[in-house]
Write a protein that holds these residues in place. Structure first.
Motif, PDB file in Angstrom:
ATOM      1  N   ALA A   1      -5.245   8.906  -0.637  1.00  9.31           N
ATOM      2  CA  ALA A   1      -5.308   8.579   0.697  1.00  9.31           C
ATOM      3  C   ALA A   1      -6.789   8.151   0.992  1.00  9.31           C
ATOM      4  O   ALA A   1      -7.207   7.550   1.661  1.00  9.31           O
ATOM      5  CB  ALA A   1      -4.949   9.869   1.555  1.00  9.31           C
TER       6      ALA A   1
ATOM      7  N   VAL B   1      -7.473   4.983  -0.169  1.00  3.35           N
ATOM      8  CA  VAL B   1      -6.923   3.905   0.759  1.00  3.35           C
ATOM      9  C   VAL B   1      -8.113   3.720   1.991  1.00  3.35           C
ATOM     10  O   VAL B   1      -8.413   2.551   2.495  1.00  3.35           O
ATOM     11  CB  VAL B   1      -5.673   4.277   1.250  1.00  3.35           C
ATOM     12  CG1 VAL B   1      -5.364   3.738   2.706  1.00  3.35           C
ATOM     13  CG2 VAL B   1      -4.608   4.156   0.338  1.00  3.35           C
ATOM     14  N   ILE B   2      -8.717   4.960   2.582  1.00  4.64           N
ATOM     15  CA  ILE B   2      -9.751   4.871   3.621  1.00  4.64           C
ATOM     16  C   ILE B   2     -10.618   3.986   2.923  1.00  4.64           C
ATOM     17  O   ILE B   2     -11.299   3.237   3.831  1.00  4.64           O
ATOM     18  CB  ILE B   2     -10.053   6.242   3.827  1.00  4.64           C
ATOM     19  CG1 ILE B   2      -9.049   6.857   4.515  1.00  4.64           C
ATOM     20  CG2 ILE B   2     -11.210   6.105   4.817  1.00  4.64           C
ATOM     21  CD1 ILE B   2      -9.028   8.471   4.734  1.00  4.64           C
TER      22      ILE B   2
ATOM     23  N   ILE C   1       0.875  -1.222   0.029  1.00  9.25           N
ATOM     24  CA  ILE C   1      -0.116   0.013  -0.192  1.00  9.25           C
ATOM     25  C   ILE C   1       0.945   1.250   0.116  1.00  9.25           C
ATOM     26  O   ILE C   1       0.701   2.486  -0.800  1.00  9.25           O
ATOM     27  CB  ILE C   1      -0.811  -0.125   1.227  1.00  9.25           C
ATOM     28  CG1 ILE C   1      -1.752  -1.247   1.308  1.00  9.25           C
ATOM     29  CG2 ILE C   1      -1.518   1.468   1.123  1.00  9.25           C
ATOM     30  CD1 ILE C   1      -2.656  -1.424   2.293  1.00  9.25           C
ATOM     31  N   ALA C   2       1.989   1.159   0.859  1.00  2.00           N
ATOM     32  CA  ALA C   2       3.129   2.575   1.067  1.00  2.00           C
ATOM     33  C   ALA C   2       3.516   2.381  -0.341  1.00  2.00           C
ATOM     34  O   ALA C   2       3.630   3.895  -0.773  1.00  2.00           O
ATOM     35  CB  ALA C   2       3.975   2.077   2.015  1.00  2.00           C
TER      36      ALA C   2
ATOM     37  N   LEU D   1       1.096   4.422  -2.766  1.00  2.00           N
ATOM     38  CA  LEU D   1       1.267   5.863  -2.324  1.00  2.00           C
ATOM     39  C   LEU D   1       2.411   6.671  -2.929  1.00  2.00           C
ATOM     40  O   LEU D   1       2.249   7.812  -3.512  1.00  2.00           O
ATOM     41  CB  LEU D   1       1.012   6.132  -0.797  1.00  2.00           C
ATOM     42  CG  LEU D   1      -0.319   5.502  -0.417  1.00  2.00           C
ATOM     43  CD1 LEU D   1      -0.265   5.576   1.335  1.00  2.00           C
ATOM     44  CD2 LEU D   1      -1.388   6.321  -0.794  1.00  2.00           C
TER      45      LEU D   1
ATOM     46  N   PRO E   1      -8.141  -4.706   2.094  1.00  2.00           N
ATOM     47  CA  PRO E   1      -7.664  -3.219   1.898  1.00  2.00           C
ATOM     48  C   PRO E   1      -6.509  -3.255   1.006  1.00  2.00           C
ATOM     49  O   PRO E   1      -6.671  -2.277   0.085  1.00  2.00           O
ATOM     50  CB  PRO E   1      -7.083  -2.836   3.258  1.00  2.00           C
ATOM     51  CG  PRO E   1      -7.669  -3.692   4.235  1.00  2.00           C
ATOM     52  CD  PRO E   1      -7.969  -5.106   3.556  1.00  2.00           C
TER      53      PRO E   1
ATOM     54  N   PHE F   1     -10.268   0.374   2.991  1.00  2.00           N
ATOM     55  CA  PHE F   1     -10.308  -0.072   4.386  1.00  2.00           C
ATOM     56  C   PHE F   1     -11.808  -0.300   4.786  1.00  2.00           C
ATOM     57  O   PHE F   1     -12.288  -1.377   5.480  1.00  2.00           O
ATOM     58  CB  PHE F   1      -9.580   0.631   5.358  1.00  2.00           C
ATOM     59  CG  PHE F   1      -8.093   0.149   5.573  1.00  2.00           C
ATOM     60  CD1 PHE F   1      -7.561  -0.715   6.535  1.00  2.00           C
ATOM     61  CD2 PHE F   1      -7.114   0.675   4.813  1.00  2.00           C
ATOM     62  CE1 PHE F   1      -6.433  -1.104   6.687  1.00  2.00           C
ATOM     63  CE2 PHE F   1      -5.724   0.449   5.019  1.00  2.00           C
ATOM     64  CZ  PHE F   1      -5.649  -0.508   5.916  1.00  2.00           C
TER      65      PHE F   1
ATOM     66  N   LEU G   1      -2.269  12.798  -4.588  1.00  2.00           N
ATOM     67  CA  LEU G   1      -1.962  12.053  -3.405  1.00  2.00           C
ATOM     68  C   LEU G   1      -2.897  12.254  -2.132  1.00  2.00           C
ATOM     69  O   LEU G   1      -3.145  11.069  -1.730  1.00  2.00           O
ATOM     70  CB  LEU G   1      -0.730  12.693  -2.842  1.00  2.00           C
ATOM     71  CG  LEU G   1       0.055  11.993  -1.741  1.00  2.00           C
ATOM     72  CD1 LEU G   1       0.414  10.385  -2.147  1.00  2.00           C
ATOM     73  CD2 LEU G   1       1.394  12.487  -1.272  1.00  2.00           C
ATOM     74  N   SER G   2      -3.814  13.120  -2.249  1.00  2.00           N
ATOM     75  CA  SER G   2      -4.700  13.491  -1.068  1.00  2.00           C
ATOM     76  C   SER G   2      -5.879  12.320  -1.547  1.00  2.00           C
ATOM     77  O   SER G   2      -6.413  11.618  -0.859  1.00  2.00           O
ATOM     78  CB  SER G   2      -5.345  14.650  -1.108  1.00  2.00           C
ATOM     79  OG  SER G   2      -4.310  15.520  -1.041  1.00  2.00           O
TER      80      SER G   2
ATOM     81  N   SER H   1     -13.482  -3.370   3.016  1.00  2.00           N
ATOM     82  CA  SER H   1     -13.140  -4.644   3.667  1.00  2.00           C
ATOM     83  C   SER H   1     -13.970  -4.661   5.066  1.00  2.00           C
ATOM     84  O   SER H   1     -14.071  -5.976   5.443  1.00  2.00           O
ATOM     85  CB  SER H   1     -11.567  -4.621   3.981  1.00  2.00           C
ATOM     86  OG  SER H   1     -11.226  -4.298   4.914  1.00  2.00           O
TER      87      SER H   1
END
Lengths: 217, 308
Positions: free
Chosen positions: A105, A108-109, A13-14, A17, A130, A112, A101-102, A115
């Motif tokens: 993010a 990503v939320i 995941i990192a 990003l 996720p 999660f 990038l935002s 899932s």
């Protein structure tokens, strides 16, 4: 082994990003290659302890195939097509890097959250879903928000890595042949895209995908 | 035992900080193959500056004179509630973690307004940069601390440091790794180290911290030097408390852990500064937003797994 799996999935995941935030094409390809090589260890770590001998050979084959194709062959092809198509080194996004990038993010939320609400019965690691969804969603984000054809390939690669992670949940249901077939498809896809990019750049002096909307070059 | 603990805490807090800066400079000199200044150079500098007189601009008010002292004072207060040799401090209380961060912000605020007070255009520029990057860094700092606070259930140093699962710290709980990385990024930003700001540069157009303190001289500048070294010490101390298991009582082990941890951070910063180049000024917000996004990932893991 699950701690290592968690670590690998978080690293994946990192890296997603990082690819979104990076402004250099080369570092994007390198990060995608790193992601592929890290994910190659996923099947054996995830199922290695409870697999029979034959299955372990399967797992190892999937791992080696993934490592060879995603970490070596595809990055090599992409570096070559970057060189041959003479593309500039910057990524050239439609929206600014801060904004994408935002957006990543937020994705990503969302992954999660997905899932949590879908609630698969017993995933071996809590991060599998996720990580899979963030790969898929961020892959789409990169495909729609970047101007160059080559970044579409990177987005496609991240997207495929997400699907690969998701496939690991269903390891016992998916035979080796299917998994290797997917790898082959991916390779052919990248090859075709590389050749297409090369030809487009020879015809039109650029590989700006926003120009593909018009009928004339 | 308690008296001894407080005594050592105060001694380290008041006297140790300039040594850390000297140590980092020594590491940088060694990496470059030079002899470098003495380890105690910053002490000599501070002593020399304290003996000097100060010159004040005619536009400066009392804010300018009070700024350096208030900055140092708020940082010393912050140092009192931060644990040093143990996993909690004698002066700790519920919610001290948030108080700690705001004491830092208070110190930064006084530095900013004393830079604005002289009315120099260069210092105004530096203050605007300091405020902008400080805002981004604070966002990242708070969310990084939240990663550690969520499993502990309370924003208190004692509960956070006792709740950390040391045996499964990195691999099983990658959220902590993300948090520690972001804390390191915030440390580099707040203390104006590379790759954010070069402490050796003397070109006003690219400086952040140095340009804010151009008009301070004599004892005022001594306090500025001291408070910036204290800030570095406190942030390094905060970071190593998340990385290393400290005992709950005063022992030799705790003192050893503290010193080796802080000197380890010093070596890390020294090597980092020797091998990296400064980021372009426009790239710094992206660096800090990236750090914040990494904490979003860590926060999601913390939320999602609940108490690990």
């Amino acid at each position: 082994m699950i701690p290592y799996v968690n670590f690998i999935l978080t690293a994946a995941i990192a890296l997603n990003l990082y690819i979104v935030s990076s402004s250099r094409l080369r570092s994007c390809v390198q990060a995608a290659a790193l992601q592929g090589s890290v994910l190659a260890f996923l099947p054996i770590l995830l199922w290695g302890t409870q697999a029979s001998k034959l299955e372990i050979i399967n797992l190892l084959l999937i791992g080696i195939g993934t490592l060879g194709v995603k970490a070596l062959l595809i990055p090599f092809l992409m570096f070559r097509s970057i060189q041959e198509a003479n593309v500039r080194r910057e990524v050239e996004p439609f929206i600014s890097l801060h904004l994408s990038l935002s957006a990543a993010a937020v994705l990503v939320i969302i992954s999660f959250w997905i899932s949590k609400v879908t609630g698969l019965p017993h995933p071996p690691s809590a991060y599998l879903v996720p990580a899979a969804f963030s790969g898929i969603l961020i892959g789409f984000l990169i495909m729609v928000s970047r101007q160059k054809a080559i970044t579409q390939v990177i987005g496609y690669l991240i997207f495929e890595n997400g699907i690969f992670i998701f496939g690991q949940i269903l390891f016992q249901k998916i035979p080796l042949a299917v998994e290797l077939g997917v790898l082959l498809d991916l390779l052919v896809g990248i090859l075709v895209m590389g050749i297409a990019i090369y030809h487009i750049s020879r015809e039109f002096d650029h590989i700006d995908v926003s120009r593909l909307d018009g009928l004339k070059g | 035992m308690l008296v001894l603990d407080i005594f050592i805490h105060l001694i380290l807090l008041i006297l140790f900080p300039p040594f850390l800066i000297g140590f980092i400079n020594k590491v940088k000199a060694w990496t470059a193959g030079k002899q470098g200044p003495s380890l105690f150079q910053v002490y000599y500098d501070i002593e020399k500056l304290l003996k000097k007189g100060a010159v004040y601009s005619s536009t400066a008010t009392w804010i300018f004179k009070a700024g350096p002292i208030l900055t140092s004072a708020s940082l010393v207060c912050a140092g009192l509630i931060l644990p040093m040799m143990r996993n909690h401090s004698t002066f700790g209380f519920t919610g001290d973690l948030i108080f700690f961060v705001y004491l830092f912000a208070l110190g930064h605020f006084f530095l900013l307004i004393s830079a604005l007070d002289v009315g120099s255009s260069f210092e105004g520029m530096g203050a605007s940069r300091g405020a902008a990057f400080g805002t981004f860094a604070e966002l990242a700092l708070f969310s990084a601390l939240a990663i550690f606070c969520i499993p502990a259930g309370s924003p208190t140093f004692k509960s956070v440091f006792t709740a950390l699962p040391w045996k499964t710290w990195g691999f099983a709980h990658p959220a902590y790794l993300a948090g520690a990385l972001v804390l390191l990024a915030v440390l580099l930003t707040e203390n104006s180290r590379l790759p954010i700001d070069d402490p050796n540069t003397h070109l006003e157009l690219t400086m952040i911290h140095e340009v804010m303190v151009l008009d301070h001289g004599g004892p005022d500048f001594a306090f500025i030097l001291y408070s910036s070294s204290l800030k570095l010490l406190l942030q390094a101390d905060l970071l190593i408390h998340f990385l290393l298991p400290f005992p709950s009582h005063l022992t030799e082990e705790g003192v050893l852990l503290l010193l080796s941890g802080i000197l380890g951070i010093g070596i890390l910063i020294g090597i980092l500064e020797s091998v990296t180049a400064r980021l372009r000024l426009q790239r710094i917000p992206q660096f800090l937003i990236g750090a914040f996004i990494l904490t979003v990932l860590g926060l999601m893991i913390s939320f999602y797994r609940g108490a690990p």
